[in-house]
Design a protein around this motif. Structure first.
Motif, mmCIF file in Angstrom:
data_model
loop_
_atom_site.group_PDB
_atom_site.id
_atom_site.type_symbol
_atom_site.label_atom_id
_atom_site.label_comp_id
_atom_site.label_asym_id
_atom_site.label_seq_id
_atom_site.Cartn_x
_atom_site.Cartn_y
_atom_site.Cartn_z
ATOM 1 N N PRO A 24 -0.450 6.748 2.791
ATOM 2 C CA PRO A 24 -0.773 5.911 3.955
ATOM 3 C C PRO A 24 -1.625 4.700 3.601
ATOM 4 O O PRO A 24 -1.431 3.620 4.155
ATOM 5 C CB PRO A 24 -1.549 6.850 4.883
ATOM 6 N N MET A 25 -2.553 4.884 2.673
ATOM 7 C CA MET A 25 -3.408 3.759 2.287
ATOM 8 C C MET A 25 -2.601 2.688 1.555
ATOM 9 O O MET A 25 -2.766 1.492 1.804
ATOM 10 C CB MET A 25 -4.554 4.221 1.391
ATOM 11 N N ILE A 26 -1.712 3.127 0.672
ATOM 12 C CA ILE A 26 -0.881 2.186 -0.075
ATOM 13 C C ILE A 26 0.072 1.450 0.869
ATOM 14 O O ILE A 26 0.228 0.229 0.785
ATOM 15 C CB ILE A 26 -0.107 2.915 -1.193
ATOM 16 N N SER A 27 0.698 2.189 1.795
ATOM 17 C CA SER A 27 1.604 1.537 2.743
ATOM 18 C C SER A 27 0.839 0.599 3.676
ATOM 19 O O SER A 27 1.339 -0.466 4.036
ATOM 20 C CB SER A 27 2.383 2.576 3.542
ATOM 21 N N LEU B 153 -8.708 -4.957 13.533
ATOM 22 C CA LEU B 153 -7.501 -4.133 13.496
ATOM 23 C C LEU B 153 -7.400 -3.366 12.184
ATOM 24 O O LEU B 153 -7.127 -2.162 12.178
ATOM 25 C CB LEU B 153 -6.259 -5.001 13.701
ATOM 26 N N CYS B 154 -7.637 -4.038 11.078
ATOM 27 C CA CYS B 154 -7.577 -3.366 9.769
ATOM 28 C C CYS B 154 -8.619 -2.258 9.673
ATOM 29 O O CYS B 154 -8.335 -1.172 9.169
ATOM 30 C CB CYS B 154 -7.769 -4.376 8.644
ATOM 31 N N SER B 155 -9.823 -2.519 10.169
ATOM 32 C CA SER B 155 -10.859 -1.482 10.098
ATOM 33 C C SER B 155 -10.529 -0.308 11.004
ATOM 34 O O SER B 155 -10.777 0.844 10.643
ATOM 35 C CB SER B 155 -12.226 -2.070 10.453
ATOM 36 N N LEU B 156 -9.955 -0.558 12.168
ATOM 37 C CA LEU B 156 -9.558 0.534 13.060
ATOM 38 C C LEU B 156 -8.442 1.381 12.446
ATOM 39 O O LEU B 156 -8.481 2.617 12.512
ATOM 40 C CB LEU B 156 -9.109 -0.022 14.410
ATOM 41 N N LEU B 157 -7.463 0.731 11.846
ATOM 42 C CA LEU B 157 -6.367 1.474 11.214
ATOM 43 C C LEU B 157 -6.876 2.311 10.042
ATOM 44 O O LEU B 157 -6.507 3.483 9.890
ATOM 45 C CB LEU B 157 -5.280 0.502 10.742
ATOM 46 N N MET C 170 -5.385 0.186 19.668
ATOM 47 C CA MET C 170 -5.878 1.000 18.556
ATOM 48 C C MET C 170 -7.328 1.414 18.790
ATOM 49 O O MET C 170 -7.714 2.555 18.473
ATOM 50 C CB MET C 170 -5.734 0.204 17.255
ATOM 51 N N ALA C 171 -8.148 0.527 19.348
ATOM 52 C CA ALA C 171 -9.547 0.860 19.640
ATOM 53 C C ALA C 171 -9.628 1.948 20.703
ATOM 54 O O ALA C 171 -10.419 2.904 20.569
ATOM 55 C CB ALA C 171 -10.302 -0.385 20.095
#
Length: 152
Positions: free
Chosen positions: A24-27, A53-57, A109-110
């Motif tokens: 998941p981290m790589i994708s 968004l990146c930090s939430l994901l 996402m939040a």
């Protein structure tokens, strides 16, 4: 270089299955880089929203990985929360539509992460028979009072 050496060490010691948790981290990184290369105006126009968004994901993926480790359940490497990133990469949109999509995705996402965290905290408190932020008050007594089952 050090990361590559660590990955090779883990592969040799534990096998290819141990790297499945990194999928998941790589994708996630690949999708973010792909979106950035395909549509550079998204990050230039909305840097703070994109970073949120990146930090939430990332927070959602790490939280799920930690929950799976502590509950001894298998980790599902396919993360459905990354599908909108794939949508953003594949579907052609205008600059304004990109901006609206990223903002909506970030807000959704939040909200999702807030509810997920709330549910996990309450479930853990219920299993441990304690109140959140209050371990002094007896859980059983207060819980029975709330339901009206406590007899004097």
């Amino acid at each position: 270089r050090e990361v590559g050496e660590k990955v090779m060490f883990v592969l040799k010691k534990y096998g290819v299955g141990s790297i499945a948790t990194l999928f998941p981290m790589i994708s996630f990184v690949a999708l973010v880089i792909g979106v950035e290369l395909a549509h550079p105006h998204i990050f230039l126009q909305n840097p703070r929203t994109c970073l949120h968004l990146c930090s939430l994901l990332f927070c959602e993926m790490v939280t799920q990985l930690m929950l799976n480790r502590t509950t001894c359940t298998s980790f599902n490497p396919i993360r459905l929360v990354l599908l909108p990133l794939l949508f953003l990469l594949v579907v052609p949109l205008t600059a304004e539509q990109h901006q609206d999509f990223v903002l909506g995705y970030t807000v959704a996402m939040a909200i999702f992460l807030a509810f997920k965290t709330r549910i996990v905290i309450y479930e853990m408190c219920d299993v441990l028979k304690i109140w959140c932020f209050d371990i002094v008050t007896p859980y059983y007594c207060t819980h029975e009072k709330m339901n009206g089952k406590l007899k004097n």
